[in-house]
Design an enzyme around this catalytic site. Structure first.
Site, mmCIF file in Angstrom:
data_model
loop_
_atom_site.group_PDB
_atom_site.id
_atom_site.type_symbol
_atom_site.label_atom_id
_atom_site.label_comp_id
_atom_site.label_asym_id
_atom_site.label_seq_id
_atom_site.Cartn_x
_atom_site.Cartn_y
_atom_site.Cartn_z
ATOM 1 N N GLY A 78 92.762 44.295 53.354
ATOM 2 C CA GLY A 78 93.960 43.637 54.072
ATOM 3 C C GLY A 78 94.189 45.124 55.530
ATOM 4 C CB CYS A 105 89.320 48.543 51.512
ATOM 5 S SG CYS A 105 89.924 49.329 53.537
ATOM 6 C CE1 TYR A 106 97.989 46.500 50.929
ATOM 7 C CE2 TYR A 106 97.693 44.951 50.228
ATOM 8 C CZ TYR A 106 99.020 45.788 50.642
ATOM 9 O OH TYR A 106 99.677 45.327 50.115
ATOM 10 C CG HIS A 192 84.942 47.308 53.494
ATOM 11 N ND1 HIS A 192 85.685 45.856 52.738
ATOM 12 C CD2 HIS A 192 85.716 48.409 54.072
ATOM 13 C CE1 HIS A 192 87.365 47.132 53.455
ATOM 14 N NE2 HIS A 192 87.146 47.816 54.318
ATOM 15 C CD GLU A 194 83.495 43.974 51.538
ATOM 16 O OE1 GLU A 194 84.734 43.952 51.954
ATOM 17 O OE2 GLU A 194 83.357 44.612 50.551
ATOM 18 C CB SER A 246 76.217 16.248 63.301
ATOM 19 O OG SER A 246 75.875 16.692 62.274
ATOM 20 N N GLY A 247 72.911 15.282 61.871
ATOM 21 C CA GLY A 247 71.529 15.233 63.009
ATOM 22 C C GLY A 247 71.089 16.844 62.902
ATOM 23 N N GLY A 248 72.777 17.653 62.244
ATOM 24 C CA GLY A 248 72.235 18.982 61.452
ATOM 25 C C GLY A 248 72.119 18.885 60.474
ATOM 26 C CB VAL A 249 70.943 22.227 57.943
ATOM 27 C CG1 VAL A 249 71.914 22.671 57.862
ATOM 28 C CG2 VAL A 249 70.464 21.987 56.861
ATOM 29 C CG ASP A 250 76.159 22.080 57.653
ATOM 30 O OD1 ASP A 250 75.212 22.972 57.628
ATOM 31 O OD2 ASP A 250 77.034 22.600 58.521
ATOM 32 C CB SER A 251 75.667 16.004 58.611
ATOM 33 O OG SER A 251 74.615 15.958 59.479
ATOM 34 C CB SER A 252 70.404 16.197 57.998
ATOM 35 O OG SER A 252 70.786 15.924 59.121
ATOM 36 C CE LYS A 398 75.477 26.161 59.159
ATOM 37 N NZ LYS A 398 75.243 24.771 59.711
#
Length: 543
Positions: A78, A105-106, A192, A194, A246-252, A398
């Site tokens: 942070g 870290c913090y 860090h 990550e 929408s036709g994107g990978v998410d909504s499809s 994603k």
């Protein structure tokens, strides 16, 4: 009206109920967020070990954590210093829960301070890469090689360790780079692990997740799909669902998942808001109706949306107005087709995190985790929403969505489709959106996509697109004549999950071809520039 995004315990959340769409059967590691831009990246790295992880507020109490029953707790980094008057603090009872804790870290400095150690301002701040020298190679640092490069970003240092702690590693500038109280299973690292720059960082995370927390790798794609279908059926019952397609990978992916769960009770609605890329609306409707046999209603609403953002230049206002207009169109069209009780959206975890506006200090009103931008499907939703939301992908990144899509039969052409923002080209026009400017950007964007495919770059890039600087004009010369026209910004980035991104070192030949074609073929453009900003400090999209 209560929607799915609301919860009765705001202190337990960053932006939504941590257990939403996640069964208690899944083992979990939670991240208490202290405002680090890396908090979500920690969650992403833990999920790579096939263990579920989620970011929640640092104000979550020990009693609330008991209800979540996590196998491990991570305290994020942070921007604060622990000795500041308003430094965020965690519930000190967390140390007594008997649950393994890793402070980053913090988070490590806070652990040291609350348990009786001392943190001071470092004589020399440390940013960037540093070699760690290992003093104790067991537990947390098992299989982490001596001299491994780790990413540092701190201005404070631990001067004295609490009773029961011992040193695990140090660097040339940081005496306490990693510490542990083995008996209580409390660990801290000043670096860090990550971030991708930390060599051996994932090994350290695996050590904490598997060996210290004793987690099992149950967070798999197959398990998610089975659980998501059960949850959808339980939530929806025999009601009908309207999906914003929408036709994107998410909504499809969501369309395929919902169709598997509830069959013909799903209706997809594609709203042509006028902000899509060239030829995409026609291709999308044909694909879903004729090839996938999923019901799609096509709604032409271009004029309505352009009017809704007429004169608007502020990107936050654009997003919120577009989001509100989406819902209004859905409401009116659903009355014609429905009724529908539920609205499904392909909202993802990065959308939720970047739209975060709830991690606010109750005493000062200061926001700990800064809102980056409101995504139209999160921050842009109206308060008087007439639907109950169904968002089964809300907790996925994603790349996790792509895995789900593949597992349920989504064609590769959609699985590998590059991300495209919900507000579409409206937020790739910097300035007011008009029909003329949309046509300019569509033509430029088509050239970018064509050349990306010709050069074999499509699957090597996270995103490649054009941005129109609509309120900027520059002088040029074409055919011995002076021009005064717009510049196009070319943006190509590489990323794993969209949370961080690097600008792509694409071939000069590609840049030259794209620039020449745009300037020669797109009326109203006389200059092309290439954006070489990574995320952070920039974002992938300009708005």
């Amino acid at each position: 009206m209560t929607t799915e995004t609301e919860t009765s315990s705001t202190d337990l959340q960053l932006t939504a109920n941590p257990l939403e769409h996640v069964s208690l059967n899944h083992q979990m590691v939670v991240i208490l967020d202290f405002g680090s831009q890396y908090s979500e990246l920690i969650a992403r790295r833990i999920r790579e070990t096939q263990v579920y992880s989620e970011v929640i507020s640092y104000r979550t109490t020990a009693e609330q954590l008991k209800l979540l029953n996590p196998k491990g707790i991570i305290l994020s980094g942070g921007p604060s210093s622990v000795y500041d008057d308003r430094a965020p603090q965690c519930d000190p009872e967390i140390w007594n829960l008997g649950i393994p804790v890793l402070g980053v870290c913090y988070g490590m400095q806070l652990m040291v301070q609350q348990l009786g150690g001392e943190v001071i301002k470092a004589k020399k701040a440390e940013y960037g890469k540093a070699e760690i020298l290992i003093d104790d190679p067991i537990d947390l640092l098992t299989n982490v090689e001596e001299g491994s490069i780790m990413w540092m970003s701190h201005g404070d240092s631990c001067e004295r360790l609490p009773t029961g702690f011992e040193l695990l590693a140090h660097t040339e500038n940081t005496p306490c780079a990693a510490i542990a109280d083995h008996q209580r299973k409390l660990y801290g690292v000043q670096f860090h692990p990550e971030v991708v720059h930390s060599v051996g960082g994932l090994a350290l995370i695996r050590n904490f997740v598997y060996h210290i927390c004793a987690c099992q790798p149950t967070w798999t794609t197959e398990a998610f799909v089975e659980e998501a279908i059960r949850n959808i059926r339980a939530r929806v019952g025999d009601k009908k669902v309207l999906l914003a397609l929408s036709g994107g990978v998410d909504s499809s992916t969501l369309a395929f998942l919902l169709h598997r769960a509830i069959g013909d009770r799903l209706t997809c609605m594609f709203i042509d808001q006028g902000f899509m890329r060239k030829l995409e609306p026609e291709r999308l409707v044909t694909l879903f109706k004729d090839q996938f046999h999923i019901k799609v209603e096509y709604v032409m609403a271009r004029e309505r949306f352009i009017n809704a953002i007429a004169g608007v230049t502020d990107p936050e206002v654009k997003r919120k107005r577009i989001g509100a207009e989406f819902i209004r169109v859905f409401e009116s069209e659903s009355k014609r087709l429905g009724p529908f009780d539920y609205l499904a959206q392909g909202t993802l975890y990065p959308d939720v995190i970047e739209s975060a506006d709830t991690n606010v200090d109750p005493q000062t009103g200061e926001r700990v985790a800064v809102k980056i931008k409101s995504h139209h499907n999160v921050g842009g939703l109206p308060k008087d929403l007439q639907f109950k939301l169904v968002e089964p992908l809300r907790k996925l990144f994603k790349d996790e969505v792509r895995k789900v899509g593949r597992s349920i039969g989504l064609p590769e052409e959609i699985v590998q489709r590059q991300p495209f923002p919900g507000p579409g080209l409206a937020i790739r026009i910097i300035g007011e959106v008009t029909a003329e400017r949309l046509n300019i950007l569509r033509d430029a964007d088509l050239i970018v996509r064509q050349e990306v495919n010709k050069q074999g770059l499509y699957h090597k890039l996270w995103q490649a697109f054009a941005v129109l600087l609509a309120d900027v004009n520059s002088v040029g010369v074409m055919g011995d004549q002076r021009t005064y026209a717009h510049p196009i910004v070319l943006r190509c980035v590489s990323s794993e999950d969209g949370m961080t991104a690097d600008w792509s070192k694409v071939p000069y030949e590609f840049l030259e071809i794209v620039s020449n074609r745009i300037v020669n073929e797109v009326k109203g453009v006389n200059r092309v520039v290439y954006d070489i900003t990574s995320k952070p400090p920039g974002t992938i999209e300009w708005e």
